[in-house]
Design a protein around this motif. Structure first.
Motif, short mmCIF file in Angstrom:
data_model
loop_
_atom_site.label_atom_id
_atom_site.label_comp_id
_atom_site.label_asym_id
_atom_site.label_seq_id
_atom_site.Cartn_x
_atom_site.Cartn_y
_atom_site.Cartn_z
N SER A 2 0.83 -1.19 0.00
CA SER A 2 0.00 0.00 0.00
C SER A 2 0.87 1.24 0.00
O SER A 2 2.02 1.22 0.42
CB SER A 2 -0.91 0.00 1.24
N GLU A 3 0.29 2.33 -0.46
CA GLU A 3 1.05 3.57 -0.57
C GLU A 3 1.51 4.06 0.78
O GLU A 3 2.56 4.68 0.92
CB GLU A 3 0.19 4.63 -1.25
N ALA A 4 0.73 3.74 1.83
CA ALA A 4 1.06 4.24 3.16
C ALA A 4 2.11 3.38 3.85
O ALA A 4 2.58 3.74 4.91
CB ALA A 4 -0.20 4.30 4.01
N SER A 5 2.44 2.25 3.23
CA SER A 5 3.39 1.34 3.89
C SER A 5 4.77 1.96 3.95
O SER A 5 5.27 2.47 2.95
CB SER A 5 3.48 0.03 3.11
N ALA A 431 6.33 6.82 10.43
CA ALA A 431 5.42 6.38 11.47
C ALA A 431 4.07 5.95 10.90
O ALA A 431 3.19 5.49 11.64
CB ALA A 431 5.21 7.50 12.49
N GLY A 432 3.90 6.09 9.57
CA GLY A 432 2.66 5.68 8.94
C GLY A 432 1.52 6.68 9.09
O GLY A 432 0.37 6.34 8.87
N LEU A 433 1.85 7.93 9.47
CA LEU A 433 0.82 8.94 9.69
C LEU A 433 0.39 9.63 8.41
O LEU A 433 -0.69 10.24 8.38
CB LEU A 433 1.33 9.99 10.70
N ILE A 434 1.22 9.59 7.37
CA ILE A 434 0.87 10.19 6.09
C ILE A 434 1.22 9.20 4.98
O ILE A 434 2.04 8.29 5.17
CB ILE A 434 1.60 11.53 5.85
N THR A 435 0.60 9.39 3.84
CA THR A 435 0.86 8.51 2.70
C THR A 435 2.12 8.96 1.96
O THR A 435 2.65 10.05 2.21
CB THR A 435 -0.32 8.52 1.73
N LEU A 436 2.56 8.13 1.03
CA LEU A 436 3.73 8.47 0.24
C LEU A 436 3.47 9.72 -0.60
O LEU A 436 4.34 10.58 -0.74
CB LEU A 436 4.12 7.30 -0.67
#
Length: 673
Positions: A2-5, A431-436
């Motif tokens: 996923s993009e957020a990974s 930290a996974g708080l925002i997407t790529l």
């Protein structure tokens, strides 16, 4: 993914503690579904085998049949090298200058002229490279076979090798083989004797206190002289494939490289650093697959092997895109115990390339180089022209230091009024708080606050100004009235747009005074490091300069340019390690192909095997190369897939290149390959 990974590899479970198996359907596993083979009784098997044969002949005993003379298949097959191949390697060695280096050192050490040697150093070195190219490793037996049984008469005359007469019997043949191997070993011993910086004896396991009484009496100056000579010899051989490239290919190469180390197991029983008994190769040590790879980093090492570290600088094509104009080639090396002074190894390699006239560009390395003392790695590299492209690890995100009012954020200088949201962009992404996509937007937004380089003073200090300063300001700021005179920026090619506006943050004021970058057109920054060796005399400014020298990046971290450049350089380095360790060819990681012990011997063997790998690389490149529209040769880049695919994530992200855990797991996969 996923993009957020924040990573592109699944996280490995900790080696410590109990592992739990995932819930699976037992009827769908290999235990239940893979093919099984049944075996009948001996009687049943005999009957089935008998049905496939026309007659049964006794295998042994009085009635056994067969010829009374050995079958020709039992005679050793010896393939000869073509004269053309020998001539090519002979010329390559002549071009390297390695023979002249060794001969000059041996002649300088002679007290009186002795008997002529049965084997010249040129013959030995040519045979070593021929044997390595042929995939036979660096075994004395194979080198001897190359010289005395695999060359045509004309090639033997070229190397001044006198052939043995036809053996009269098997004993005579064995005697000739022993004599040929002995000549190789003696010549190799003489060559290593003038290059070996090690004082320890090899080949016997004994208590360290006893071994130290047998040390060679070399002074520090003699040790360094031998180390330099060993380095020059090995690198002269190693660099042969690059030196002999067509001029058009070398002209297209822009000077970028990657630096890393790869372990090479050795054929010796390991002894730990705390053992009172020395190994038969006391110059080596255990390679631990974590951290710096040094054996004494963690007293509870669970996965290690006895080895040397081969520090390598690899020439890499930095033309991003579909065309690769240069194969990844090793062109500098230094061998040492694992984890011992990688920064010192880098300085030796950089010094050799600098002396050869190399024009540097980008230099990438993993997290170990990013963590190095800047006085030992970063500053020396920049002093000779390298532009460092390094990962930023989790402990070093956001503001790393500040000087003269400017903030260093992940390697670049920024305006003191930059919003905290942009400062913490990488931290939030990891930290996974925002997407790529959101992360890239924030990195792009940082550009309005990034300081501009104004030049270098004679003292070596640098001048930097905010984006609103200078005769052509890139943004508008109320503190720089000139920046608001022309609110538009751009041109006919990229188009014209309104400049971004920077809002000064009053919180950056001290006693009502704005920081220097807000009051001046430029500020002077010195990244020279500590001004004193006395820890008590080190000032806060010294610490800031030291940090700036350590964390500075020559490409803006987080941008596509930085990420893609880093990945291109690191992928090429990792690929070369696996290429040279292929057991079907050079087998650099196979200790049985490098049996003679000692730092000097292993250095020389690694140089020849890596040179052979480089020659194979160039062969493949030239065979597949096609000209582009300018006539420059290139090969199409292969699309990388799986775990080694380009992640397009900023290096240092967990699970990507630059993360120490990733690099440690790469060592595992590399050894398995």
């Amino acid at each position: 993914m996923s993009e957020a990974s924040p990573g592109h590899r699944s996280k490995k479970k900790s080696r410590g503690g109990k592992k739990t198996k995932p819930d699976v359907d037992p009827t769908k596993t290999g235990r239940a579904l893979r093919q099984e083979f049944t075996t009948g009784t001996v009687t049943e098997l005999t009957q089935r085998i008998r049905a496939t044969r026309t007659a049964v002949q006794p295998m042994n005993g009085p009635d056994a049949i067969g010829a009374d003379v050995p079958h020709p298949v039992f005679q050793e097959f010896v393939t000869k090298f073509a004269d053309r191949d020998v001539d090519a390697v002979f010329d390559a060695i002549r071009h390297s200058g390695a023979v002249e280096l060794v001969t000059a050192r041996i002649d300088a050490g002679k007290v009186k002229k002795g008997r002529p040697t049965a084997m010249s150093y040129r013959a030995l070195i040519v045979a070593m490279l021929l044997t390595a190219i042929d995939g036979k490793g660096c075994l004395a037996s194979e080198i001897a076979k190359t010289l005395y049984w695999r060359l045509h008469p004309s090639a033997m005359r070229l190397l001044d090798i006198t052939p043995f007469p036809e053996p009269a019997n098997a004993a005579d043949q064995r005697r000739q083989q022993w004599k040929a191997q002995r000549r190789v070993r003696l010549a190799l011993h003489r060559l290593l004797s003038v290059l070996d910086p090690s004082i320890h004896p090899k080949g016997r396991s004994m208590p360290w206190v006893d071994l130290r009484t047998l040390d060679r009496p070399l002074t520090e100056e003699e040790i360094e002289d031998r180390q330099v000579a060993l380095s020059v010899f090995c690198n002269s051989v190693l660099q042969t494939p690059y030196d002999l490239l067509p001029a058009s290919v070398k002209r297209k190469y822009r000077g970028s490289a990657c630096i890393d180390a790869t372990p090479a197991r050795i054929l010796a029983r390991g002894r730990g650093v705390d053992s009172e008994t020395a190994s038969t190769d006391p110059d080596a040590s255990y390679y631990a697959r974590h951290g710096s790879h040094a054996e004494d980093e963690d007293p509870k090492i669970k996965k290690a092997f006895f080895a040397y570290d081969i520090n390598l600088m690899v020439a890499v094509c930095d033309h991003l895109g579909d065309n690769q104009y240069l194969p990844a080639l090793p062109y500098a090396m230094h061998l040492d115990r694992p984890g011992v002074d990688p920064a010192g190894a880098s300085r030796r390699m950089m010094a050799f390339l600098h002396e050869k006239g190399h024009q540097p560009r980008y230099l990438a390395g993993d997290g170990l180089y990013a963590l190095a003392d800047p006085d030992t790695f970063h500053t020396p590299a920049r002093d000779i022209g390298w532009q460092l492209v390094l990962p930023v690890l989790d402990d070093h995100l956001g503001i790393q230091t500040s000087l003269e009012g400017l903030l260093m954020i992940e390697g670049s200088w920024y305006c003191p009024s930059i919003p905290e949201l942009l400062i913490d962009a990488t931290k939030h992404f990891r930290a996974g708080l925002i997407t790529l996509a959101e992360y890239r937007q924030r990195i792009e937004a940082r550009e309005a606050y990034r300081a501009r380089f104004k030049g270098t003073n004679k003292s070596g200090s640098q001048r930097w100004g905010c984006a609103a300063s200078g005769s052509h300001p890139a943004v508008m700021c109320a503190l720089k009235p000139k920046s608001e005179e022309k609110p538009m920026i751009g041109g006919p090619v990229l188009g014209v747009r309104l400049k971004d506006r920077v809002t000064p943050d009053p919180a950056t004021q001290t006693a009502g005074v704005w920081p220097k970058p807000c009051r001046q057109e430029s500020v002077t920054i010195d990244m020279g490091g500590f001004t004193s060796t006395d820890p008590d005399a080190i000032t806060t400014e010294d610490q800031s300069r030291h940090a700036a020298a350590k964390y500075a990046q020559d490409l803006v971290f987080g941008t596509t340019e930085h990420t893609d450049t880093y990945n291109a350089l690191r992928q090429s380095q990792e690929g070369l390690h696996g290429f040279a360790k292929d057991d079907a060819y050079e087998a650099l990681g196979t200790p049985g192909k490098r049996r003679i012990k000692g730092r000097a011997a292993q250095s020389v063997f690694a140089a020849f095997l890596l040179a052979a790998a480089g020659i194979r690389k160039v062969r493949v490149f030239l065979r597949n190369a096609i000209p582009d529209s300018n006539g420059d040769l290139y090969v199409p880049r292969r699309e990388r897939k799986g775990e080694h695919a380009t992640s397009h994530l900023p290096p240092g992200t967990k699970g990507t290149r630059g993360d120490p855990d990733y690099d440690a797991s790469d060592s595992d996969s590399e050894e398995a390959a």
